[in-house]
Design an enzyme around this catalytic site. Structure first.
Site, PDB file in Angstrom:
ATOM      1  N   TRP A 154      -1.875  -8.104  -0.363  1.00  0.00           N
ATOM      2  CA  TRP A 154      -1.750  -7.809  -1.801  1.00  0.00           C
ATOM      3  C   TRP A 154      -2.210  -9.011  -2.620  1.00  0.00           C
ATOM      4  O   TRP A 154      -1.411  -9.892  -2.934  1.00  0.00           O
ATOM      5  CB  TRP A 154      -0.299  -7.497  -2.151  1.00  0.00           C
ATOM      6  CG  TRP A 154       0.245  -6.307  -1.434  1.00  0.00           C
ATOM      7  CD1 TRP A 154       0.120  -5.008  -1.800  1.00  0.00           C
ATOM      8  CD2 TRP A 154       1.011  -6.291  -0.220  1.00  0.00           C
ATOM      9  NE1 TRP A 154       0.753  -4.192  -0.905  1.00  0.00           N
ATOM     10  CE2 TRP A 154       1.298  -4.949   0.075  1.00  0.00           C
ATOM     11  CE3 TRP A 154       1.474  -7.290   0.643  1.00  0.00           C
ATOM     12  CZ2 TRP A 154       2.028  -4.577   1.200  1.00  0.00           C
ATOM     13  CZ3 TRP A 154       2.194  -6.917   1.752  1.00  0.00           C
ATOM     14  CH2 TRP A 154       2.469  -5.578   2.029  1.00  0.00           C
ATOM     15  N   HIS A 208       2.167  -3.012  -6.245  1.00  0.00           N
ATOM     16  CA  HIS A 208       2.479  -1.680  -5.716  1.00  0.00           C
ATOM     17  C   HIS A 208       3.727  -1.180  -6.424  1.00  0.00           C
ATOM     18  O   HIS A 208       4.368  -1.935  -7.165  1.00  0.00           O
ATOM     19  CB  HIS A 208       2.665  -1.700  -4.185  1.00  0.00           C
ATOM     20  CG  HIS A 208       3.520  -2.825  -3.673  1.00  0.00           C
ATOM     21  ND1 HIS A 208       3.712  -3.089  -2.357  1.00  0.00           N
ATOM     22  CD2 HIS A 208       4.247  -3.767  -4.328  1.00  0.00           C
ATOM     23  CE1 HIS A 208       4.510  -4.134  -2.196  1.00  0.00           C
ATOM     24  NE2 HIS A 208       4.848  -4.570  -3.387  1.00  0.00           N
ATOM     25  N   ARG A 231      -4.311  -5.190  -8.642  1.00  0.00           N
ATOM     26  CA  ARG A 231      -4.634  -6.157  -7.580  1.00  0.00           C
ATOM     27  C   ARG A 231      -5.806  -7.010  -8.012  1.00  0.00           C
ATOM     28  O   ARG A 231      -6.709  -6.531  -8.719  1.00  0.00           O
ATOM     29  CB  ARG A 231      -5.021  -5.443  -6.277  1.00  0.00           C
ATOM     30  CG  ARG A 231      -3.973  -4.495  -5.783  1.00  0.00           C
ATOM     31  CD  ARG A 231      -3.418  -4.840  -4.441  1.00  0.00           C
ATOM     32  NE  ARG A 231      -2.305  -3.937  -4.141  1.00  0.00           N
ATOM     33  CZ  ARG A 231      -2.326  -2.995  -3.210  1.00  0.00           C
ATOM     34  NH1 ARG A 231      -3.392  -2.859  -2.448  1.00  0.00           N
ATOM     35  NH2 ARG A 231      -1.287  -2.233  -3.003  1.00  0.00           N
ATOM     36  N   GLN A 266      -0.030   4.378  -8.277  1.00  0.00           N
ATOM     37  CA  GLN A 266       0.552   4.617  -6.964  1.00  0.00           C
ATOM     38  C   GLN A 266       1.745   5.545  -7.156  1.00  0.00           C
ATOM     39  O   GLN A 266       2.346   5.560  -8.234  1.00  0.00           O
ATOM     40  CB  GLN A 266       1.022   3.294  -6.353  1.00  0.00           C
ATOM     41  CG  GLN A 266       0.692   3.175  -4.877  1.00  0.00           C
ATOM     42  CD  GLN A 266       1.098   1.836  -4.294  1.00  0.00           C
ATOM     43  OE1 GLN A 266       2.168   1.331  -4.564  1.00  0.00           O
ATOM     44  NE2 GLN A 266       0.223   1.268  -3.491  1.00  0.00           N
ATOM     45  N   VAL A 311       8.710  -1.520   6.106  1.00  0.00           N
ATOM     46  CA  VAL A 311       9.101  -0.368   6.925  1.00  0.00           C
ATOM     47  C   VAL A 311       8.961  -0.722   8.401  1.00  0.00           C
ATOM     48  O   VAL A 311       8.191  -1.584   8.776  1.00  0.00           O
ATOM     49  CB  VAL A 311       8.241   0.889   6.627  1.00  0.00           C
ATOM     50  CG1 VAL A 311       8.578   1.478   5.270  1.00  0.00           C
ATOM     51  CG2 VAL A 311       6.762   0.581   6.739  1.00  0.00           C
ATOM     52  N   ALA A 364      10.212   5.739   3.436  1.00  0.00           N
ATOM     53  CA  ALA A 364       9.484   5.414   2.206  1.00  0.00           C
ATOM     54  C   ALA A 364       8.022   5.748   2.440  1.00  0.00           C
ATOM     55  O   ALA A 364       7.556   5.749   3.582  1.00  0.00           O
ATOM     56  CB  ALA A 364       9.642   3.935   1.868  1.00  0.00           C
TER      57      ALA A 364
END
Lengths: 353, 808
Positions: free
Chosen positions: A162, A183, A209, A223, A266, A321
């Site tokens: 990122w 994000h 970004r 997003q 995650v 998620a």
């Protein structure tokens, strides 16, 4: 008129009279001449009236036959007249008031929603139908939420995923703690901090970004983040939820596939693709890309450290998620070849949706 | 990362086609971006150069006698400076299709007369074989190549181009990828032997190592080799490095690179005789300490940087790059080989701060395990002995301050597998998968095990990591697909989001097109909005803007939408009716900025496209105020306009938009932009009408007066009576004031302004406003008297309040 009195009426003469009258009627040019015709045949001194009046003078045995015949002729002519009068009136209206119906209509201006708004709504609606709520969050974020709370500590090599636009503001410690969020994932931590489980939300919003733009990359994009946390939520639920989403947005024959991928917040982490096989009946792919599978989003089970960070017990609560780019979804759905169209706002583009 | 099959297959048998393998690796998380095949040189063979002599007619050409392996030698003219007798080369016969350097196309090679001598073929460079752009020198093949062998067998190869995620640094090595393939295909992985003959001299007698800052260097291992001869590496070794994308340097450096690509552990070789006291000290740099790295750049360091030093001087930046003062040179005889474990975040910070990303640092920063260091050290020592000769001292130096702390095993239970994945998996199945990945496990119960994270994987630390290992290899297709069954949480809808959605729908229904633009604008844009410098509020800037155009977080939507308008005017015919909902950013004293939700819009250009029914006049103030009325009415919000003044707008053509209530609340502005602003944004000759509404204010105002909430009003059964009334009103009285006075009168249901007239037959300073007034009672039919009384009352009020009279 004298002939009425002298000529003896017979079925044949009545029939001839009727035929002649109808012929004349058909040839009449306008309402005025129709009135003349009515007077001539059906008026107080008209042919038919005269005929009826002469019946009492007939031999009794013929009266009935001729009488019936004459009444019939009267009705026929009255009906024909009414019909003809209507025809003439319609013709007159048409001659006076006809329009060129092919002329362009009077303009009424209708606006449209930006395609991103439409796609975001469509996607959110798919999740609303599955019990998700829609929330929003700040576009300028703290490093704390954008990275730290998502298991991406300072200096972590995953931060390279990122590239960030930092806000020119230093706090008392001399750090630069604010950035344009890279994000929508920081809302995971914010929403869980604000409420106890169960949580089931989608978060649409702008992200940024530090990235060169090309046909598939924008530095400014949307997003849609999804988060479901509760006792008993499994990866199988993630599959079910995203399968349902894919069917709603891309049609009922859609298959989905997951592959292993990495996002620090995650574990396990996956990437989801939707099927795009050639349809044997058309010989074409439903999405105009030369691939059997098209990746459309990252997802996974919420990392235990993220749950711990917001004070949830990761042994009790589990969750999934996901995050996707609505522009990419829209590009696939509508065959848009360049993401830069979205925010250039050329009305020739915007009016297509 | 480029993985050549020719090298990879040394460690694992590849039983799948390259495309299948690429797919399976990708599904398991090792994304293969591309499969590259090199070869297809039909008719090209290994040739042997038996002899050479100068071309009689050209100084730069050489005549070569080439043995093609399957026939008599042929004479070939070669222009490359590096051709020599005794070489194995790539030989192309006439008739072979090769890249023609001059045309850029593959063409059939024909016998050619070059300066009077016929060349019966060609000795190829990498360029002709389309391996690279290199065409200065010919390719020299290894000595063991056999003349006549098809070139595809020698030089042909398949490459996997990997796009690795940051957690899988292990696959920056051949063995890492081989282990993945082994797990996928069930093939065993062959790890190279790492033993070598040791001399009688203990290593401790030749060198020693001290770690002064163990927080930044977890382990430092080293070997010492004496009596080495520096030279070129064997061709096979050079060839492998080249295929993997590295440049051969000398035998010692090449081995360190080779082992790095093989085991993933970066190594560094020092000329031992340049190390003072043969004593390596691992320490933080002093503040401002200067050091010249191998690339001959002098770098200024800080105490956050870790140095490899001797008692007198620095000799390398730990895990990033060595120093020019201690590098291996052709004269080096004795060397110290380093294989260490550095702190990953500190290593990354150093390489970022120094802007020095190296093969070593990109491996260290992802975290390497200390168990790997001595393994790679022994492997490299073994290979240096083979390629550079010399003697290795007995044993290795191993400084490992935390070495006595055991690595914790990671548990895995069937219960947790079920809880996370929603499927039942036998513990034995998990065991099998983990074993195929080379992970050692032990049963801790009937349905549980514990696993030792292997030395090549630094990313496995918790149970969830193991679960991912199991399921990524099994494949996610095996996980069932089920819907959520947990309770749906209650959610109070967000009023601002609802307002935004409604406003978008209402404005588009009122004929306006939604746009979405970048929230970063340039300072120039903002100064164009401010004709007078009114010391505008402080701005929020981006610290690292990508361009001057995207430097400031916008405090208003005006600049964005005017740029959108100007862009479209250059590409399309008008008229434009555009709006945008977005955020403006207002800095606060501390913390995050206020994100102010705004709606803004413009109208500009002809009202309609050219048509035969409606006018094509330019859109004006009343088009936009009318659209806003329509939109707000649709939302159940009543707004009013009050003349206002702002430097952004044309004097006298600007209004404050208010929501009436006890205290009328301003929610925004609408007006015709000042001609100077239009010029600054180059929006063209037509007037530009602009509005901006502050949604937080709108939300607050509508909540206060409740008008956003729809309440049913009963419909009167009784007929209305209409009267037209022309009023002479002083110019200073706004029309809506007159209208409100009329509508406040009893029995008046509604007043519609249908004519405005000024000029003849009217007194100076006055105008005529004509209203159609509708009277109605809820409970009866009105009589003429009722209406006349109402009009009398109305005229009295109008006369008293605003000096209006009925026009005769």
């Amino acid at each position: 008129m004298s002939q009425h009195a002298t000529e003896t009426p017979s079925p044949a003469s009545i029939s001839a009279l009727t035929t002649r009258a109808l012929e004349e009627l058909t040839a009449l040019p306008d309402a005025e001449s129709a009135e003349q015709w009515r007077v001539n045949y059906l008026g107080r001194r008209g042919h038919i009236t005269g005929l009826l009046r002469s019946i009492p003078q007939l031999e009794p045995e013929r009266r009935r036959e001729v009488g019936t015949q004459a009444n019939l002729a009267k009705n026929t002519l009255e009906e024909a007249l009414a019909r003809r009068v209507r025809e003439l009136a319609e013709a007159e209206l048409a001659a006076r008031d006809a329009l060129d119906v092919t002329l362009p209509g009077r303009p009424v201006i209708a606006g449209r929603l930006h395609p991103t708004t439409q796609i975001v709504r469509e996607i959110c609606d798919a999740f609303i139908a599955m019990g998700f709520s829609v929330i929003e969050g700040p576009e300028v974020e703290l490093d704390h939420y954008n990275f730290e709370m998502l298991n991406i500590p300072a200096g972590h090599p995953a931060r390279d995923m990122w590239n960030s636009l930092w806000v020119d503001y230093a706090n008392e410690e001399g750090q630069q703690p604010m950035l344009l969020r890279t994000h929508t994932s920081p809302m995971q931590a914010r929403v869980m901090e604000a409420q106890e489980p169960p949580v089931r939300v989608v978060v649409p919003g702008k992200c940024y970004r530090y990235e060169a733009t090309d046909a598939t990359h924008e530095w400014h994009f949307y997003q849609i983040e999804g988060l479901a946390v509760a006792e008993g939520i499994t990866f199988a639920n993630l599959k079910g939820t995203l399968y349902e989403f894919a069917r709603r947005v891309f049609g009922p024959d859609r298959q989905i596939r997951f592959r292993c991928d990495y996002f620090p917040f995650v574990e396990p982490g996956v990437d989801m693709s939707i099927s795009n096989f050639v349809d044997p009946s058309t010989g074409k792919r439903p999405i105009n890309r030369d691939e059997d599978w098209i990746e459309i989003m990252g997802a996974g089970m919420v990392h235990p450290r993220v749950l711990e960070g917001v004070g949830y017990d990761p042994q009790r609560c589990t969750g999934f998620a996901f995050g996707m780019g609505p522009e990419r979804i829209g590009m696939l759905k509508y065959g848009i070849d360049d993401i830069r169209h979205f925010y250039r706002n050329d009305v020739r583009f915007l009016r297509q949706f | 990362m480029l993985i050549p099959f020719s090298w990879l297959s040394q460690y694992v048998d590849i039983t799948l086609t390259p495309d299948e393998l690429a797919h399976r690796l990708t599904m398991g998380g090792i994304e293969v971006g591309d499969v590259i095949t090199r070869g297809g040189w039909e008719g090209c063979v290994v040739g042997y150069v038996r002899a050479t002599r100068p071309h009689p007619n050209a100084d730069t050409l050489t005549l070569c006698e080439v043995d093609p392996g399957d026939g008599p030698p042929v004479e070939v003219v070669c222009g490359a400076p590096n051709v020599a007798a005794g070489q194995n080369i790539c030989f192309a016969r006439p008739g072979v299709a090769l890249l023609n350097m001059h045309t850029g196309r593959r063409e059939e090679l024909k016998p050619a007369r070059i300066r009077g001598i016929v060349s019966e073929g060609m000795i190829c460079s990498e360029a002709e074989l389309e391996i690279s752009d290199e065409h200065e020198g010919i390719i020299v093949l290894p000595d063991d190549a056999v003349a006549g062998t098809p070139l595809d067998d020698v030089l042909g190869d398949t490459f996997l181009e990997l796009e690795l995620t940051p957690n899988r640094g292990d696959c920056l090595s051949m063995l890492g990828v081989a282990r993945e393939i082994g797990a996928i295909t069930g093939q065993p992985v062959l790890v190279p032997d790492i033993s070598y003959p040791e001399s009688a001299t203990p290593v401790a007698e030749l060198a020693r190592v001290t770690i002064a800052d163990p927080d930044l260097c977890h382990r430092y291992t080293a070997s010492v080799i004496t009596g080495i001869t520096i030279g070129d590496s064997p061709l096979w070794l050079q060839d492998r490095l080249i295929r993997a994308g590295l440049r051969p340097i000398n035998n010692v450096v090449d081995v360190t690179n080779y082992v790095m690509l093989e085991f993933n552990q970066p190594l560094h070789a020092f000329d031992l005789d340049t190390v003072a006291d043969h004593h390596v000290v691992v320490r933080r740099a002093a503040a401002g300490e200067k050091f010249t790295t191998l690339d001959e750049v002098e770098r200024k360091l800080s105490t956050d940087n870790l140095l490899i030093a001797d008692p007198a001087k620095a000799i390398g930046i730990g895990g990033v790059m060595g120093g020019a003062n201690s590098e291996i040179t052709p004269a080096t005889r004795n060397m110290l080989l380093e294989s260490a474990t550095f702190h990953n975040l500190n290593n990354r910070r150093t390489s970022t701060d120094l802007d020095l990303r190296t093969e070593a640092s990109q491996r260290f920063e992802k975290g390497l395990r200390p168990e790997l260091a001595p393994i790679a050290l022994r492997r490299a020592t073994q290979m240096i002995l083979e390629t550079a000769g010399g003697e290795a001292a007995a044993g290795i130096i191993d400084v490992f301050p935390d070495g006595d702390q055991p690595v914790l095993p990671v548990p895995l239970t069937v219960e947790r597998l079920r809880q996370l994945l929603g499927m039942d998996l036998d513990i034995s199945r998990a065991e099998t998968v983990l074993a195929s990945l080379g992970i050692t496990t032990r049963r801790t119960g009937p349905d549980s095990l514990e696993a030792d994270p292997p030395y090549w994987r630094s990313d496995i630390a918790i149970e969830e990591d193991l679960i991912e290992e199991v399921i990524r290899i099994i494949g996610y297709d095996e996980v069932p697909t089920t819907m959520l069954s947990s309770p749906i949480p209650y959610h109070q809808g967000d009023a601002m989001m609802a307002l935004k959605d409604n406003l978008r729908d209402a404005l588009s229904a009122a004929g306006m097109q939604e746009t979405i633009s970048y929230p970063l604008v340039s300072p120039d844009d903002l100064s164009r909005l401010h004709r007078v410098d009114d010391g505008h509020e402080s701005l929020l800037r981006v610290a690292n803007p990508m361009s001057a155009e995207q430097d400031v977080l916008r405090p208003t939507l005006a600049a964005s939408i005017l740029n959108t308008l100007a862009y479209n005017r250059g590409h399309n015919d008008g008229g434009f009716r555009l709006f945008e909902l977005g955020r403006a950013f207002i800095p606060q004293d501390t913390g995050l900025p206020q994100e102010r939700e705004l709606a803004a819009g413009v109208m500009c250009g002809p009202r309609y496209d050219a048509n035969w029914l409606s006018d094509s006049d330019a859109l004006d103030f009343y088009d936009l105020s009318g659209a806003l009325d329509t939109a707000f009415t649709r939302m159940g919000i009543t707004v009013a306009y009050q003349a206002s003044d702002s430097s952004l707008f044309h004097p006298g053509r600007c209004a404050e938009i208010t929501v009436p209530g006890g205290e009328p609340a301003s929610i925004g502005t609408v007006g015709e932009l000042h001609p100077d602003v239009c010029d600054a944004f180059d929006t063209g000759p037509d007037p530009v009408i602009y509005f901006e509404v502050r949604l937080h204010d709108l939300l607050a105002a509508t909540r206060d007066d409740g008008s956003a909430e729809n309440r049913f009003q009963s419909l009167s059964r009784f007929p209305a009576a209409n009267r037209d009334l022309a009023l002479v009103v002083p110019d200073s009285v706004p029309a809506n004031q007159v209208q409100h006075l009329i509508e406040r009168v009893r029995l008046v249901e509604r007043a519609e302004l249908f004519d405005v007239y000024a000029g003849e037959n009217l007194p100076d300073g006055a105008r005529s406003l004509a209203f159609r007034i509708r009277f109605r009672a809820p409970d009866r039919t009105l009589t003429n008297d009722d209406v006349n009384r109402a009009i009398n009352g109305l005229t009295r009020v109008l006369d008293r309040e605003v000096g209006a009279t009925i026009r005769e």
